[in-house]
Structures are given as C-alpha cells and as structure tokens.
Design a protein around this motif. Structure first.
Motif, PDB file in Angstrom:
ATOM      1  N   SER A  49      73.135 -32.958  43.691  1.00  0.00           N
ATOM      2  CA  SER A  49      73.752 -33.339  42.302  1.00  0.00           C
ATOM      3  C   SER A  49      74.761 -31.802  42.487  1.00  0.00           C
ATOM      4  O   SER A  49      74.841 -30.899  43.358  1.00  0.00           O
ATOM      5  CB  SER A  49      72.219 -32.973  42.095  1.00  0.00           C
ATOM      6  OG  SER A  49      71.749 -31.965  41.590  1.00  0.00           O
ATOM      7  N   LEU A  50      75.116 -31.850  41.083  1.00  0.00           N
ATOM      8  CA  LEU A  50      76.211 -30.706  40.931  1.00  0.00           C
ATOM      9  C   LEU A  50      75.018 -29.526  40.226  1.00  0.00           C
ATOM     10  O   LEU A  50      76.050 -28.156  40.077  1.00  0.00           O
ATOM     11  CB  LEU A  50      77.657 -31.086  39.857  1.00  0.00           C
ATOM     12  CG  LEU A  50      78.057 -32.548  39.968  1.00  0.00           C
ATOM     13  CD1 LEU A  50      78.977 -32.271  38.613  1.00  0.00           C
ATOM     14  CD2 LEU A  50      79.068 -31.886  41.259  1.00  0.00           C
ATOM     15  N   ARG A  76      77.375 -30.777  29.756  1.00  0.00           N
ATOM     16  CA  ARG A  76      77.629 -29.434  30.590  1.00  0.00           C
ATOM     17  C   ARG A  76      77.402 -30.003  32.045  1.00  0.00           C
ATOM     18  O   ARG A  76      78.209 -29.144  32.573  1.00  0.00           O
ATOM     19  CB  ARG A  76      76.020 -29.274  30.090  1.00  0.00           C
ATOM     20  CG  ARG A  76      75.755 -28.050  31.273  1.00  0.00           C
ATOM     21  CD  ARG A  76      74.178 -27.263  30.603  1.00  0.00           C
ATOM     22  NE  ARG A  76      73.246 -28.612  31.598  1.00  0.00           N
ATOM     23  CZ  ARG A  76      72.322 -29.015  31.507  1.00  0.00           C
ATOM     24  NH1 ARG A  76      72.441 -29.591  29.789  1.00  0.00           N
ATOM     25  NH2 ARG A  76      71.707 -30.246  31.961  1.00  0.00           N
ATOM     26  N   GLN A  77      76.785 -30.615  32.514  1.00  0.00           N
ATOM     27  CA  GLN A  77      78.013 -30.967  34.484  1.00  0.00           C
ATOM     28  C   GLN A  77      79.566 -31.290  34.453  1.00  0.00           C
ATOM     29  O   GLN A  77      79.585 -30.456  34.791  1.00  0.00           O
ATOM     30  CB  GLN A  77      77.020 -31.881  34.144  1.00  0.00           C
ATOM     31  CG  GLN A  77      75.279 -31.834  34.715  1.00  0.00           C
ATOM     32  CD  GLN A  77      74.657 -32.567  34.881  1.00  0.00           C
ATOM     33  OE1 GLN A  77      74.573 -33.794  36.188  1.00  0.00           O
ATOM     34  NE2 GLN A  77      73.328 -33.650  34.294  1.00  0.00           N
ATOM     35  N   ALA A  78      79.828 -31.835  32.883  1.00  0.00           N
ATOM     36  CA  ALA A  78      81.566 -32.378  33.440  1.00  0.00           C
ATOM     37  C   ALA A  78      82.081 -30.363  32.779  1.00  0.00           C
ATOM     38  O   ALA A  78      82.811 -30.418  33.645  1.00  0.00           O
ATOM     39  CB  ALA A  78      81.617 -33.186  32.298  1.00  0.00           C
ATOM     40  N   LEU A 119      87.435 -34.982  49.696  1.00  0.00           N
ATOM     41  CA  LEU A 119      87.200 -36.036  48.419  1.00  0.00           C
ATOM     42  C   LEU A 119      86.150 -35.386  47.611  1.00  0.00           C
ATOM     43  O   LEU A 119      86.389 -34.739  46.557  1.00  0.00           O
ATOM     44  CB  LEU A 119      86.417 -36.517  49.093  1.00  0.00           C
ATOM     45  CG  LEU A 119      87.377 -38.329  49.422  1.00  0.00           C
ATOM     46  CD1 LEU A 119      86.248 -39.506  49.465  1.00  0.00           C
ATOM     47  CD2 LEU A 119      88.631 -38.556  48.409  1.00  0.00           C
ATOM     48  N   CYS A 120      85.949 -34.056  48.129  1.00  0.00           N
ATOM     49  CA  CYS A 120      85.043 -33.153  47.677  1.00  0.00           C
ATOM     50  C   CYS A 120      85.347 -31.027  47.617  1.00  0.00           C
ATOM     51  O   CYS A 120      84.715 -30.528  47.049  1.00  0.00           O
ATOM     52  CB  CYS A 120      83.367 -32.744  48.208  1.00  0.00           C
ATOM     53  SG  CYS A 120      82.884 -34.864  48.090  1.00  0.00           S
ATOM     54  N   ALA A 122      81.770 -36.330  41.147  1.00  0.00           N
ATOM     55  CA  ALA A 122      82.643 -35.462  40.648  1.00  0.00           C
ATOM     56  C   ALA A 122      84.447 -35.617  41.594  1.00  0.00           C
ATOM     57  O   ALA A 122      85.059 -35.495  40.830  1.00  0.00           O
ATOM     58  CB  ALA A 122      82.314 -33.781  41.920  1.00  0.00           C
ATOM     59  N   VAL A 123      84.330 -36.557  42.283  1.00  0.00           N
ATOM     60  CA  VAL A 123      85.725 -36.722  42.878  1.00  0.00           C
ATOM     61  C   VAL A 123      86.441 -37.965  41.518  1.00  0.00           C
ATOM     62  O   VAL A 123      87.833 -37.064  42.029  1.00  0.00           O
ATOM     63  CB  VAL A 123      85.373 -38.340  44.109  1.00  0.00           C
ATOM     64  CG1 VAL A 123      86.780 -38.872  43.751  1.00  0.00           C
ATOM     65  CG2 VAL A 123      84.537 -38.158  45.093  1.00  0.00           C
TER      66      VAL A 123
END
Length: 402
Positions: A240-241, A110-112, A266-267, A56-57
């Motif tokens: 996890s996302l 899907r996660q992106a 960063l998050c 995700a970063v």
C-alpha cells in the motif's frame, strides 16, 4: 494559464513507458504536439480504503500528463461504487453503504495526493450527473449500446455460459462509465488493461452523443508479491502507499527475482537506460539479484516516504536480515539435506499443516534468498546460511546439516 509542453521526446516517453496500448496513438500524439490542453480522465470507484502500487502505475501515468500541462480529472465513482464494477468477477459485488463510500473517497483523495499535485487536479464525482438521470435519460443512454456488444465482453460471456446471475445494473455499468466521459467531455481516458472494454465503451458513447471520441491509454496490471495474480488487497499480495517505510521496503524485498525489472519499469522513476543496463547485468550475472532488489526497494520507498526514511528502512533491513551474526541468530533453524520443503514449513511452525505448507508454496509465497521454491524442491547444501522467507513476515536463517 500554464503552457502545455510539446517536447516530442517527453511526449513519446509519456506514451510509451508504463503503457500497454494507446488508442489512437497517432491522433493523440498529434494533438499533444500541437499544444492542445487536453482533459485527461481517470476514474476509480471507492470500493476500498487502500491504494497500492498497482493503482500507482496508472496514477503515475496521470502525473506524466499533468507535468506536461494537461488538465487532469480524477473521477471518483461514488455512484457506480454502489453497483460495483463487474470486470473480472464471477459474481456480483456486495452493495456498499453511503458511509463506506464517503470514508473511502477521502482516503483515496489523500493517497492520490502522494503522486498527483492535487492543487491542479479537477476532482469530480459521478453522482453529480448519474444520480440526476431520470428514466427518460436512462432509456436514451441504453439506446446507444446493444446487447450483442455487452454479451461479447469476456467476463459477461463466461457468466452467461455458466448460467451465473448477471444483473441488469451490472450490464449497465460500462454504459455508465462511458457516460462519465460524456459528462466530463474527456479527451483521453486512462485505465488498466482489464478496463479496456469500458474505456472503448466511452469512445462509442461519446460519439453517439455528438462528441469527439476520447483516446484511450491502457497501463499494465502489476503482479503482486508472489508473481502470479495481479496486486490486490483481496489476494493479500499488495504494497500500500500508506504503510510504513520499513514495511514498504521489506515487502519489496520479498518479490520474486523475475519481477525486479518489471517493478523498476512500472513503479519507479529510474531512467530507462539505467534499467536496461541493470537488466543486462542481471542476465549476465554481473550483479546479485538481492542487490538489485535493494536498489528497487530504496527507489520505491523514496517515492512515497522520502529519502531519509527510505535510507533508514534500508539500514534496518540490512541489520535485521543480511548482516552475519547475532541479529538473526534467534531465527535460525537447522535442517537435514534432502528434507522436503513442505515438511520444513510444517515442522517449524511456518505453516499450520502440511496442506497449508503446500498451499503457501504453490501460491509462490515461499523463497530462499529471494528465489521462489516449488513443491519439488528439497533442502540442499546450497541453502546453508541463506534466508528462508514465508509470506511477508516470517524469516528463518537456515543451517543445513548433511
């Protein structure tokens, strides 16, 4: 066509926060200020089914460019996944089947979408061009690189030195990733700091195919839950996302105190000035690290699960682990002052053996009230009433007797 945003403060923020290095920053900033609509590439090989906060970063950085109006290109390396990126590896990856790759690709997209506006993303697959290359094309590609360049790569050099097998297809991986930038006519490529060699290879290969060299933006690698190795599924130290709000919140609360500010930077999307103030407050002990971590956990969980679920996860966590009284009485253990931490774990079924207890402690997976303990630590009176945490799910309330 949406207008590209040229606000200098927003551009500077995009090129600084969550960024390790920009090559070449002066050139990239000039193009952004001039209002050029740039093609921003990020490539990910679908070697797994889970995206985590480490991924995700760089995805958040891709979103920053998207919000400025640039064309984001999310490249799924379905062809290169069959070879496997050798970056940081001491041996070759196990080949993946077409079915595994296809399934992982759908999971990744899907996660992106939790971070990017996929309606504005150009999603591409490098099989579109790499699978169509014939031997003549391959020979032409290899003529753009030299053995000495490849052999200088640190992980390749180490394997050659140790006489560990290094296949030609692995040797070609950086060249194929570089050719992706040629096929996509990328203006900018993003990646983690561990990808710098591959990203720079793209600059070189573009130039040798007569294109302008892409600029490169590298993002820091996020440490995992125990604060040592980078976050990864193989290390089992990831968030996890797609996991539940409760799990995401709880895992964030398990990070070491030393990582609080880094995770904020960063998050989360918390403004930089707020993070700077929080860092000062932690340093001057004006705020309990636990409270800072609760704010962090809430911010991260809100990003992926929404405000309502995040607040519910926080409420559940407080009820389970922080309120004095009945909620955690069943998990209480009594220990004598001066006992070795290794013995505490082994004797209370928190480790399979003393050697397992040592391993858990050495890997940074054991903490008392959020502070990581070492093999030298012994039970102290200061531990009375605090929470002993082992791994991600084991919690015990300590009662220390003299």
């Amino acid at each position: 066509m949406p207008k590209v945003i040229t606000d200098e403060k927003l551009i500077e923020k995009t090129l600084e926060r969550g960024v390790e290095e920009v090559i070449v920053k002066k050139n990239l900033k000039k193009r952004m200020l001039n209002g050029e609509k740039l093609r921003i590439k990020l490539g990910i090989d679908p070697t797994g089914s889970v995206l985590h906060l480490g991924h995700a970063v760089v995805l958040k950085k891709l979103r920053d460019f998207q919000e400025l109006g640039h064309q984001v290109v999310f490249l799924i390396g379905d062809f290169t996944a069959k070879i496997g990126d050798p970056t940081g590896r001491a041996s070759a990856r196990k080949p993946m089947t077409d079915e595994e790759i296809k399934s992982n690709m759908e999971d990744y997209k899907r996660q992106a979408g939790l971070i990017l506006d996929l309606s504005k993303v150009e999603i591409r697959y490098n099989s579109e061009w790499l699978s169509k290359m014939d031997f003549k094309d391959l020979v032409e590609l290899t003529s753009k690189i030299t053995y000495s360049q490849m052999a200088q790569r640190s992980d390749f050099k180490e394997r050659i030195k140790k006489d560990v097998d290094l296949s030609i297809q692995e040797f070609l991986y950086p060249a194929m990733q570089g050719y992706d930038s040629v096929a996509l006519e990328a203006d900018v490529e993003l990646g983690g700091t561990d990808q710098k060699f591959n990203l720079l290879m793209g600059r070189q290969i573009q130039k040798r195919y007569g294109q302008s060299s892409q600029d490169v933006v590298t993002c820091p690698l996020l440490e995992g839950l125990y604060g040592t190795a980078k976050m990864s599924k193989s290390e089992d130290n990831y968030i996890s996302l797609t996991e539940s709000a409760e799990s995401m919140y709880g895992k964030t609360m398990s990070i070491t105190d030393e990582l609080i500010i880094r995770y904020f930077k960063l998050c989360t999307d918390v403004p930089a000035e707020e993070i700077t103030q929080l860092e000062a407050d932690l340093k001057e002990e004006n705020i309990n690290p636990r409270d800072a971590k609760m704010k962090l956990a809430l911010e991260i969980t809100k990003l992926y699960k929404g405000e309502r679920k995040a607040e519910k996860a926080q409420e559940d966590f407080v009820n389970k682990f922080q309120k004095k009284g009945e909620d955690i009485e069943a998990s209480e253990i009594k220990e004598k002052q001066g006992r070795d931490a290794v013995d505490v774990l082994a004797d209370n079924d928190l480790a399979q053996s003393k050697s397992d207890a040592r391993r858990k402690i050495e890997q940074g997976g054991v903490s008392v009230d959020g502070k990581k303990i070492t093999l030298e630590d012994k039970v102290s009176k200061d531990w009375d009433g605090k929470i002993l945490k082992v791994g991600k799910k084991e919690f015990r309330k300590l009662r220390v007797e003299s």
